[in-house]
Structure formats: C-alpha cells, structure tokens
Design a protein around this motif. Structure first.
Motif, short mmCIF file in Angstrom:
data_model
loop_
_atom_site.label_atom_id
_atom_site.label_comp_id
_atom_site.label_asym_id
_atom_site.label_seq_id
_atom_site.Cartn_x
_atom_site.Cartn_y
_atom_site.Cartn_z
N UNK A 1 0.81 -1.22 0.00
CA UNK A 1 0.00 0.00 0.00
C UNK A 1 0.85 1.27 0.00
N UNK A 2 2.14 1.15 0.26
CA UNK A 2 3.01 2.33 0.36
C UNK A 2 2.99 3.17 -0.92
N UNK A 3 3.20 2.59 -2.12
CA UNK A 3 3.13 3.43 -3.33
C UNK A 3 1.77 4.08 -3.52
N UNK A 4 0.70 3.41 -3.11
CA UNK A 4 -0.64 3.97 -3.25
C UNK A 4 -0.82 5.16 -2.30
N UNK A 5 -0.23 5.08 -1.11
CA UNK A 5 -0.32 6.18 -0.14
C UNK A 5 0.49 7.38 -0.60
N UNK A 6 1.68 7.13 -1.13
CA UNK A 6 2.59 8.22 -1.49
C UNK A 6 2.24 8.88 -2.82
N UNK A 7 1.60 8.17 -3.72
CA UNK A 7 1.35 8.70 -5.07
C UNK A 7 0.57 10.02 -5.05
N UNK A 8 -0.55 10.14 -4.32
CA UNK A 8 -1.25 11.45 -4.31
C UNK A 8 -0.39 12.59 -3.75
N UNK A 9 0.49 12.28 -2.79
CA UNK A 9 1.37 13.31 -2.23
C UNK A 9 2.32 13.84 -3.30
N UNK A 10 2.84 12.93 -4.11
CA UNK A 10 3.77 13.35 -5.15
C UNK A 10 3.05 14.12 -6.27
N UNK A 11 1.82 13.75 -6.54
CA UNK A 11 1.03 14.53 -7.52
C UNK A 11 0.83 15.95 -7.01
N UNK A 32 2.81 17.57 -5.04
CA UNK A 32 4.10 18.26 -5.17
C UNK A 32 4.31 18.74 -6.60
N UNK A 33 3.92 17.95 -7.58
CA UNK A 33 4.07 18.34 -8.98
C UNK A 33 3.23 19.57 -9.29
N UNK A 34 1.98 19.59 -8.82
CA UNK A 34 1.13 20.74 -9.08
C UNK A 34 1.62 21.99 -8.35
N UNK A 35 2.24 21.80 -7.18
CA UNK A 35 2.82 22.95 -6.49
C UNK A 35 4.01 23.52 -7.26
N UNK A 36 4.79 22.65 -7.88
CA UNK A 36 5.96 23.08 -8.64
C UNK A 36 5.55 23.84 -9.90
N UNK A 37 4.59 23.28 -10.63
CA UNK A 37 4.22 23.87 -11.91
C UNK A 37 3.17 24.96 -11.79
#
Length: 364
Positions: free
Chosen positions: A40-50, A52-57
C-alpha cells in the motif's frame, strides 16, 4: 546551445529516477516495517507526489522558471542557495547509488573482483555517457528503460504460478496504520528523487507539456515499483524479503519457463543495469552542471577528475555494504526527506520571487 529532450524522454527519465535505484533494496526495509501490507506504500505516497508536482508547476506550465539552472545567469543569493541545496541533494544520491550498484555487481556478478577495480571500470563507462550530454543520456535511458518496462510488465504473468495469495493476508486494518505510515516515511525519500527533473525542465521541448510528462513519468515509476513490491510479497513472502539483501534479484530467480530455461535473472539484470548506469550518468551530469553555474562556464574538463574523486568517496565513506545499507535505510530516510522538502519550498519561493520581479519590470 541548450540541449533539448522530448516529452517521452522526460517521462522515462522521471520513471527511472523513481525505479532504478529503489528497486534494488528498498522493498526489503519497506516490507520489514510494513509487513504484508507494505504494497500500500506506493498507493499512499502517489497522491502526495502529484500534489508536489502541481505545487511546482502551478496552474500553468509556463517557462518563467526554466532559466533557474542557466549557466552564466547572474542569479541572486536565494537562487544560488537553491542551486547549492540541489547540488548537495545530487551529491548524496550519487554516492549512495554508485556504491549500491558496485556492491550489487560485486555480490552477484563479479564476487572475486576487487571493489576498487569495479569502481574504476564503472566510472569510466558512466563518465563517457555523462560527458556526451543530456541528449545522449536521455536517448540511452529511453531505449533501456523501455525494455525494462516491458520486462516488468511481463513478470506478473511469468510468476503467476509461483504466487501465493495467502502472503498478502491479513488484509489491512486500523491496527497497521502506524506501520504503514512508518514504511511510507522510509519510502518517501527514495521515491521523492523524481525532483531531479527540476534540472531539466528548461530542456523539454515544448515546455508547456512538461507537467503532463512529469505526471506520466511519476505514474509509470510508481506503477512499476508497485508491481515489483506486490510480487515480492506474493512470491517470496515477507520473511524472505526482509532477510534478503537483494530481494528483487531473488524474485527474478524464481522465473522458470522450462526445465532448461531457468536463468532469466541474468537476462533481466542485463536490462536493468544500463538503467541504473544512465541514472548515475545523469547525476554526474547534474553535479557538473550545478558546479558550472557557479563557475559561469559550461565545460566538461573537470568532470573526469571529479568523477573519480566521487567514486573513491563512495568506496571510502562506507567500509562495507552493511554501512552503506545503514546509510540508505536509516540516515537517508530522514536526510533525504528534509532535503526534498527544502528543495520544494525554496523552489516555490524562488519561482514566486522571479515572477514578482518580472511583473515589476514590465510595469516599469
């Protein structure tokens, strides 16, 4: 002249930043902490990284920040501080990944070869690629990571007979939340290395499609890591994964197509090895590029000696593979997380500051 890479090359580069080094030993510590629910770790972290991407762009993927890593640009103290932080980030990842690759080759492929010789030979190959420039790195990575993606997608079909659904039981419940949060904390710093794409935003052609390419690359990297993680639990079980140094390699050894074709692990390693080499080559390129910003000169003449210095540091700083694993599993989890959040926050500050400065110049 700025080297340009395509959207596809950016996608596979971002996916490579996430997968190539983390697949070696990261599942071991994640499963050790999270148990059979670590998938479940990748499933938990994936929305957080998305997020971060929207914050960057931001709302739009404009090119207002593409000159942040431009060589010869007279940057302010804040921008130079961000470049130094990024340089430190690249430096630590480079030492860790280079030593991880050398230890893997020494343990699995060439156990009788001295580690110093393996380091020298690896540096010669990697620096040759790094000195060729970003476009060459992106092309090589595009070919080999495409092959690795195909192999990773085929692995579930090859291991379906070796899988035991009982290894995933019991299913997650509220009692495992703490373990999942701890394993997600460990995995964040490794998977968060996708922030390396910040160096090459300005090299993407067209720049407006960079956000979509980064999202697609992040999705691909997380999905492939998720597949490997799930099938390590299904096929090997948590006990074997937590006790093995290279659980992914043991997983590949379980593939048996016929009685005489049962060593596909070497074939898969031959496909994976160029991807970690291209990632390290990019790290050398990024390290040299950040130094060139301070020197105001784009040159590779110092890359060769610097690479050997970094290579010897990767050998001298870790007395053995166990010290390297302790750094990777314990120190890097906290240090990497701190650096990634500092890079993210400082990047947003620099970007907004540059935008305000541009608006004030237009008004004048």
């Amino acid at each position: 002249m700025t080297q340009k890479i395509s959207n596809f090359q950016l996608i596979v580069l971002v996916a490579n930043f996430i997968l190539s080094s983390s697949v070696i030993t990261l599942p071991q510590i994640i499963i050790q902490v999270g148990g059979q629910n670590a998938w479940l770790v990748p499933i938990i972290l994936y929305p957080i990284f998305l997020l971060m991407i929207f914050l960057i762009f931001g709302k739009t993927s404009k090119d207002e920040y593409k000159n942040l890593f431009a060589i010869g640009k007279q940057g302010r103290l804040l921008e130079k501080g961000f470049v130094f932080l990024f340089l430190l980030f690249v430096f630590l990842i480079l030492l860790r990944d280079l030593r991880a690759m050398i230890d893997f080759i020494s343990s699995v492929l060439l156990p009788n070869t001295p580690i110093d010789i393996l380091m020298i030979l690896s540096i010669l190959v990697i620096v040759y690629i790094a000195m060729s420039g970003l476009e060459v790195i992106a092309r090589i990575n595009g070919i080999h990571f495409f092959l690795l993606t195909i192999v990773t997608l085929i692995i579930p079909f090859l291991l379906i007979n070796e899988s035991e659904v009982g290894n995933l039981l019991p299913l997650p419940n509220f009692s495992v939340i703490k373990a999942l949060l701890q394993s997600s904390f460990i995995g964040f710093s490794w998977l968060g290395e996708f922030l390396l794409f910040l160096l090459i935003i300005g090299n993407v052609n067209p720049i407006k499609a960079a956000r979509r390419a980064v999202i697609q690359g992040t999705t691909l990297g997380f999905f492939l890591f998720f597949l490997v993680l799930v099938f390590q639990i299904l096929v090997l079980g948590t006990k074997i994964v937590t006790e093995a140094t290279y659980p992914a390699y043991i997983l590949f050894q379980q593939i048996h197509l016929t009685d005489f074709l049962d060593r596909l692990d070497l074939f898969i390693v031959a496909i994976w090895l160029p991807t970690i080499i291209t990632k390290i080559a990019f790290l050398f390129y990024a390290f040299n590029h950040c130094l060139s910003i301070y020197n105001n000169s784009n040159t590779n003449k110092f890359l060769f000696p610097i690479s050997f210095i970094l290579g010897y540091l990767s050998v001298l700083l870790f007395k053995n593979s166990m010290e390297h694993l302790h750094f990777s599993f314990e120190t890097w989890c906290s240090l990497g997380l701190i650096l990634e959040f500092m890079i993210l926050i400082l990047f947003i500050i620099v970007k907004k500051s540059a935008k305000r400065k541009g608006l004030s110049n237009e008004s004048n």
